[in-house]
Design an enzyme around this catalytic site. Structure first.
Site, PDB file in Angstrom:
ATOM      1  N   ALA A   1       5.600  -2.777  16.310  1.00  0.00           N
ATOM      2  CA  ALA A   1       6.190  -1.995  17.389  1.00  0.00           C
ATOM      3  C   ALA A   1       5.210  -2.017  18.548  1.00  0.00           C
ATOM      4  O   ALA A   1       4.001  -2.231  18.363  1.00  0.00           O
ATOM      5  CB  ALA A   1       6.444  -0.574  16.912  1.00  0.00           C
TER       6      ALA A   1
ATOM      7  N   GLY B   1       5.884  -2.961  12.465  1.00  0.00           N
ATOM      8  CA  GLY B   1       7.326  -3.029  12.700  1.00  0.00           C
ATOM      9  C   GLY B   1       7.870  -4.446  12.594  1.00  0.00           C
ATOM     10  O   GLY B   1       9.052  -4.636  12.304  1.00  0.00           O
TER      11      GLY B   1
ATOM     12  N   GLU C   1       8.468  -4.861   9.025  1.00  0.00           N
ATOM     13  CA  GLU C   1       9.616  -4.005   8.688  1.00  0.00           C
ATOM     14  C   GLU C   1      10.927  -4.638   9.158  1.00  0.00           C
ATOM     15  O   GLU C   1      11.947  -4.590   8.459  1.00  0.00           O
ATOM     16  CB  GLU C   1       9.428  -2.616   9.314  1.00  0.00           C
ATOM     17  CG  GLU C   1       8.278  -1.856   8.645  1.00  0.00           C
ATOM     18  CD  GLU C   1       7.881  -0.585   9.387  1.00  0.00           C
ATOM     19  OE1 GLU C   1       7.722  -0.648  10.625  1.00  0.00           O
ATOM     20  OE2 GLU C   1       7.737   0.450   8.730  1.00  0.00           O
TER      21      GLU C   1
ATOM     22  N   GLU D   1      -0.567  -0.127  10.243  1.00  0.00           N
ATOM     23  CA  GLU D   1      -0.451   1.109  11.029  1.00  0.00           C
ATOM     24  C   GLU D   1      -1.592   2.081  10.765  1.00  0.00           C
ATOM     25  O   GLU D   1      -1.974   2.859  11.636  1.00  0.00           O
ATOM     26  CB  GLU D   1       0.889   1.796  10.734  1.00  0.00           C
ATOM     27  CG  GLU D   1       2.107   1.076  11.292  1.00  0.00           C
ATOM     28  CD  GLU D   1       2.717   0.042  10.355  1.00  0.00           C
ATOM     29  OE1 GLU D   1       2.031  -0.393   9.406  1.00  0.00           O
ATOM     30  OE2 GLU D   1       3.886  -0.309  10.574  1.00  0.00           O
TER      31      GLU D   1
HETATM   32  N1  CO8 Z   1       1.966  -3.730  20.684  1.00  0.00           N
HETATM   33  C1  CO8 Z   1       1.698  -3.989  21.983  1.00  0.00           C
HETATM   34  N2  CO8 Z   1       1.024  -5.098  22.381  1.00  0.00           N
HETATM   35  C2  CO8 Z   1       0.595  -5.956  21.443  1.00  0.00           C
HETATM   36  C3  CO8 Z   1       0.838  -5.724  20.078  1.00  0.00           C
HETATM   37  C4  CO8 Z   1       1.567  -4.555  19.707  1.00  0.00           C
HETATM   38  N3  CO8 Z   1       1.909  -4.268  18.430  1.00  0.00           N
HETATM   39  N4  CO8 Z   1       0.279  -6.741  19.384  1.00  0.00           N
HETATM   40  C5  CO8 Z   1      -0.252  -7.574  20.269  1.00  0.00           C
HETATM   41  N5  CO8 Z   1      -0.083  -7.106  21.514  1.00  0.00           N
HETATM   42  C6  CO8 Z   1      -0.525  -7.693  22.785  1.00  0.00           C
HETATM   43  C7  CO8 Z   1      -2.024  -7.490  22.983  1.00  0.00           C
HETATM   44  O1  CO8 Z   1      -2.281  -6.218  23.507  1.00  0.00           O
HETATM   45  C8  CO8 Z   1      -2.322  -8.616  23.952  1.00  0.00           C
HETATM   46  O2  CO8 Z   1      -1.914  -8.237  25.243  1.00  0.00           O
HETATM   47  P1  CO8 Z   1      -2.944  -8.415  26.511  1.00  0.00           P
HETATM   48  O3  CO8 Z   1      -3.142  -9.911  26.585  1.00  0.00           O
HETATM   49  O4  CO8 Z   1      -2.164  -7.851  27.645  1.00  0.00           O
HETATM   50  O5  CO8 Z   1      -4.187  -7.698  26.148  1.00  0.00           O
HETATM   51  C9  CO8 Z   1      -1.391  -9.736  23.495  1.00  0.00           C
HETATM   52  O6  CO8 Z   1      -0.363  -9.099  22.734  1.00  0.00           O
HETATM   53  C10 CO8 Z   1      -2.086 -10.743  22.610  1.00  0.00           C
HETATM   54  O7  CO8 Z   1      -2.689 -10.039  21.531  1.00  0.00           O
HETATM   55  P2  CO8 Z   1      -4.215 -10.256  21.091  1.00  0.00           P
HETATM   56  O8  CO8 Z   1      -5.044 -10.640  22.274  1.00  0.00           O
HETATM   57  O9  CO8 Z   1      -4.634  -9.046  20.329  1.00  0.00           O
HETATM   58  O10 CO8 Z   1      -4.043 -11.527  20.141  1.00  0.00           O
HETATM   59  P3  CO8 Z   1      -4.988 -11.970  18.913  1.00  0.00           P
HETATM   60  O11 CO8 Z   1      -4.485 -13.322  18.518  1.00  0.00           O
HETATM   61  O12 CO8 Z   1      -6.416 -11.782  19.252  1.00  0.00           O
HETATM   62  O13 CO8 Z   1      -4.671 -10.909  17.745  1.00  0.00           O
HETATM   63  C11 CO8 Z   1      -3.216  -9.593  16.324  1.00  0.00           C
HETATM   64  C12 CO8 Z   1      -3.403 -10.892  17.145  1.00  0.00           C
HETATM   65  C13 CO8 Z   1      -4.172  -9.574  15.150  1.00  0.00           C
HETATM   66  C14 CO8 Z   1      -1.776  -9.595  15.827  1.00  0.00           C
HETATM   67  C15 CO8 Z   1      -3.479  -8.361  17.235  1.00  0.00           C
HETATM   68  O14 CO8 Z   1      -2.749  -8.522  18.447  1.00  0.00           O
HETATM   69  C16 CO8 Z   1      -3.076  -7.067  16.620  1.00  0.00           C
HETATM   70  O15 CO8 Z   1      -3.781  -6.539  15.779  1.00  0.00           O
HETATM   71  N6  CO8 Z   1      -1.949  -6.494  17.069  1.00  0.00           N
HETATM   72  C17 CO8 Z   1      -1.488  -5.185  16.627  1.00  0.00           C
HETATM   73  C18 CO8 Z   1      -0.932  -5.237  15.213  1.00  0.00           C
HETATM   74  C19 CO8 Z   1      -0.508  -3.846  14.786  1.00  0.00           C
HETATM   75  O16 CO8 Z   1      -1.280  -2.937  14.687  1.00  0.00           O
HETATM   76  N7  CO8 Z   1       0.804  -3.687  14.538  1.00  0.00           N
HETATM   77  C20 CO8 Z   1       1.382  -2.412  14.134  1.00  0.00           C
HETATM   78  C21 CO8 Z   1       1.884  -1.657  15.329  1.00  0.00           C
HETATM   79  S1  CO8 Z   1       2.454  -0.013  14.943  1.00  0.00           S
HETATM   80  C22 CO8 Z   1       4.004  -0.268  14.269  1.00  0.00           C
HETATM   81  O17 CO8 Z   1       4.488  -1.355  14.191  1.00  0.00           O
HETATM   82  C23 CO8 Z   1       4.751   0.950  13.795  1.00  0.00           C
HETATM   83  C24 CO8 Z   1       6.197   0.641  13.497  1.00  0.00           C
HETATM   84  C25 CO8 Z   1       7.021   1.914  13.548  1.00  0.00           C
HETATM   85  C26 CO8 Z   1       8.361   1.665  14.198  1.00  0.00           C
HETATM   86  C27 CO8 Z   1       9.104   2.915  14.506  1.00  0.00           C
HETATM   87  C28 CO8 Z   1       9.537   2.935  15.971  1.00  0.00           C
HETATM   88  C29 CO8 Z   1      10.446   4.064  16.351  1.00  0.00           C
END
Ligand code: CO8
Length: 257
Positions: free
Chosen positions: A65, A108, A111, A131
């Site tokens: 998400a 998400g 999910e 998360e």
């Molecule tokens: N949300 C927003 N932006 C994201 C997300 C995300 N989940 N994941 C990646 N991005 C963005 C980064 O911020 C970055 O943007 P910018 O260039 O502007 O800084 C761009 O995507 C590229 O990401 P990275 O530079 O981090 O890329 P890497 O290759 O270095 O890393 C990863 C890739 C490991 C996937 C890393 O991006 C990461 O850890 N992302 C977050 C993963 C995470 O924590 N996911 C869980 C999110 S919480 C959730 O999903 C709850 C669900 C509940 C749903 C209910 C809704 C009502």
């Protein structure tokens, strides 16, 4: 409808939805989830569509998400807004949905893949529920669907440590139906989707409904439910046609009726 966060195509009898926010690794914001639902509404209404495929990019199915959209939300906003309802609708679809997962399927994203009927993964796929690293827990069914898919021990491992598992581990654990080389992912998924779309649609819908029932009811109730649907198919043209075609050693011509 002009979509901004997804691409929507029809390929024969298959509806294809491609998540398309590459700048954010397909992070799932409210707009994207709403657009998926609009696309799915269209495919569900279209009698020519027999199967749907949901996919992302080679680098990310979806990295979760959208954290930046969520980070300033308060408890009442999160509770009252009920964004979850839009997510739930994806998991309540009647037509078969195949998830074609390459790269990250996290939070998400994992999910969303689990809301589909089965997952075909590229060999570079990585699954996780990270998360806990953000001070929250899975919120779109992850604790429930992952536990049902891989069992308590591995679900606890993934949700508590927040680690990722690769495609091989995900296949061993039963989360993924099969793994294919990244370069072949869409070819293999489309082959599977074409095969499903060629079946009689009532049978395909009933397979989905009946298998999903296994997660809701006791074995005896599930078997009873299966028996009712099995019997009901003998009222269809396609049952007569399917069995006649077998006996006559030819391909069936299903009419979805
Ligand atoms: N949300 C927003 N932006 C994201 C997300 C995300 N989940 N994941 C990646 N991005 C963005 C980064 O911020 C970055 O943007 P910018 O260039 O502007 O800084 C761009 O995507 C590229 O990401 P990275 O530079 O981090 O890329 P890497 O290759 O270095 O890393 C990863 C890739 C490991 C996937 C890393 O991006 C990461 O850890 N992302 C977050 C993963 C995470 O924590 N996911 C869980 C999110 S919480 C959730 O999903 C709850 C669900 C509940 C749903 C209910 C809704 C009502």
């Amino acid at each position: 409808m002009a979509y901004e966060t997804i691409l929507v195509e029809t390929k024969g009898k298959v509806g294809l939805v491609t998540l398309n926010r590459p700048q954010a690794l397909n992070a799932l914001n409210g707009q994207l989830i709403a657009e998926i639902n609009t696309a799915l509404d269209g495919f569900e209404r279209d009698p020519a569509i027999g199967c749907i495929v949901l996919t992302g990019s080679e680098k990310a199915f979806a990295a979760g998400a959208d954290i930046k959209e969520m980070q300033d939300r308060t408890y009442p906003e999160t509770y009252l807004d009920d964004k979850f309802a839009d997510w739930d609708r994806i998991g309540q679809r009647r037509k078969p949905i195949v998830a074609a997962v390459a790269g990250f399927a996290l939070g998400g994203g994992c999910e969303l893949a689990m809301m589909c009927d089965f997952i075909i993964a590229a060999d570079n796929a990585k699954f996780g529920q990270p998360e806990i690293n953000l001070g929250v827990i899975p919120g779109a069914g992850g604790t429930q669907r992952l536990t049902r898919a891989v069992g308590k021990s591995k679900a606890m491992d993934l949700c508590l440590t927040g680690r990722m598992m690769d495609a091989a581990e995900a296949e061993r654990a039963g989360l993924v139906a099969r793994i294919v080389p990244l370069a072949d992912l869409m070819t293999e998924v489309m082959k599977a989707a074409d095969a499903i779309a060629a079946k009689s649609l009532p049978s395909a819908l009933m397979v989905k409904e009946t298998v999903n029932r296994a997660f809701e009811v006791t074995l005896a109730e599930g078997v009873r439910f299966e028996r009712r649907l099995f019997s009901s198919l003998f009222a269809t043209h396609d049952q007569k046609e399917g069995m006649a075609a077998f006996a006559e050693k030819r391909k069936p011509a299903f009419k979805n009726s």
